[in-house]
Motif scaffolding. Structure first.
Motif, short mmCIF file in Angstrom:
data_model
loop_
_atom_site.label_atom_id
_atom_site.label_comp_id
_atom_site.label_asym_id
_atom_site.label_seq_id
_atom_site.Cartn_x
_atom_site.Cartn_y
_atom_site.Cartn_z
N GLU A 1 1.68 8.89 -6.52
CA GLU A 1 2.90 8.59 -7.26
C GLU A 1 4.16 8.87 -6.45
O GLU A 1 5.23 8.35 -6.75
CB GLU A 1 2.96 9.40 -8.57
N GLN A 2 4.06 9.72 -5.45
CA GLN A 2 5.21 10.03 -4.60
C GLN A 2 5.46 8.90 -3.60
O GLN A 2 6.51 8.85 -2.99
CB GLN A 2 5.00 11.36 -3.89
N GLY A 3 4.48 8.03 -3.42
CA GLY A 3 4.65 6.83 -2.62
C GLY A 3 4.44 6.99 -1.13
O GLY A 3 3.98 6.07 -0.48
N TYR B 1 -0.72 3.21 -9.06
CA TYR B 1 0.40 3.10 -8.12
C TYR B 1 0.33 1.77 -7.37
O TYR B 1 1.34 1.08 -7.22
CB TYR B 1 0.42 4.26 -7.12
N SER C 1 1.50 -1.05 -9.61
CA SER C 1 2.96 -1.09 -9.77
C SER C 1 3.64 -1.52 -8.48
O SER C 1 4.62 -2.25 -8.50
CB SER C 1 3.50 0.26 -10.24
N HIS C 2 3.08 -1.12 -7.35
CA HIS C 2 3.61 -1.51 -6.04
C HIS C 2 3.50 -3.03 -5.87
O HIS C 2 4.45 -3.69 -5.45
CB HIS C 2 2.82 -0.79 -4.94
N ARG D 1 -5.21 7.03 -10.68
CA ARG D 1 -3.81 7.29 -10.35
C ARG D 1 -3.39 6.48 -9.12
O ARG D 1 -2.30 5.91 -9.08
CB ARG D 1 -3.58 8.78 -10.09
N TYR D 2 -4.27 6.40 -8.14
CA TYR D 2 -4.01 5.58 -6.96
C TYR D 2 -3.95 4.11 -7.37
O TYR D 2 -3.03 3.38 -6.98
CB TYR D 2 -5.09 5.81 -5.90
#
Length: 124
Positions: A27-29, A105, A108-109, A101-102
């Motif tokens: 989530e921190q990218g 992300y 969304s990316h 969670r990965y």
């Protein structure tokens, strides 16, 4: 800073372990955009190793790591787990599988990338 123990299979089949010391929650990218996405785009073990050595400490595992990534570059798969260490047994073991969670992300990316492409191709 969240550390991750990384287990990576290069495209040539060589398996290595390393530690990512910087912001390794998806989530921190940072780890996804700086390390994982570029790694998955490469198909050259020498370039993969060069990228990994730029951002990770090779041949180490840290007892204070929060996460473990298991990445197979030949199959382009990423698995993400909580990392646990037992002082009494002096060994690492997998915690919960948190690959969702990965995956969230990445979704969304990709959605943001599609939106930006659409905006660039169809300006107001």
């Amino acid at each position: 800073m969240t550390r991750s123990n990384m287990h990576i299979k290069l495209t040539n089949g060589h398996i290595l372990q390393c530690v990512a010391d910087s912001s390794s929650a998806p989530e921190q990218g940072w780890i996804v955009e700086t390390l994982i996405i570029p790694l998955l785009a490469l198909n050259d073990a020498d370039k993969e190793l060069a990228l990994i050595t730029e951002w990770c400490t090779l041949n180490e595992q840290r007892v204070n790591a929060v996460y473990r990534y298991i990445i197979s570059l030949p199959s382009k798969t990423v698995h993400f787990f909580e990392e646990n260490y037992s002082d009494g047994e002096d060994k690492f073991y997998l915690g919960d599988n948190i690959t969702h969670r990965y995956d969230a992300y990445i979704a969304s990316h990709n959605a943001l990338g599609a939106l930006l492409r659409d905006i660039n191709e169809n300006p107001l």
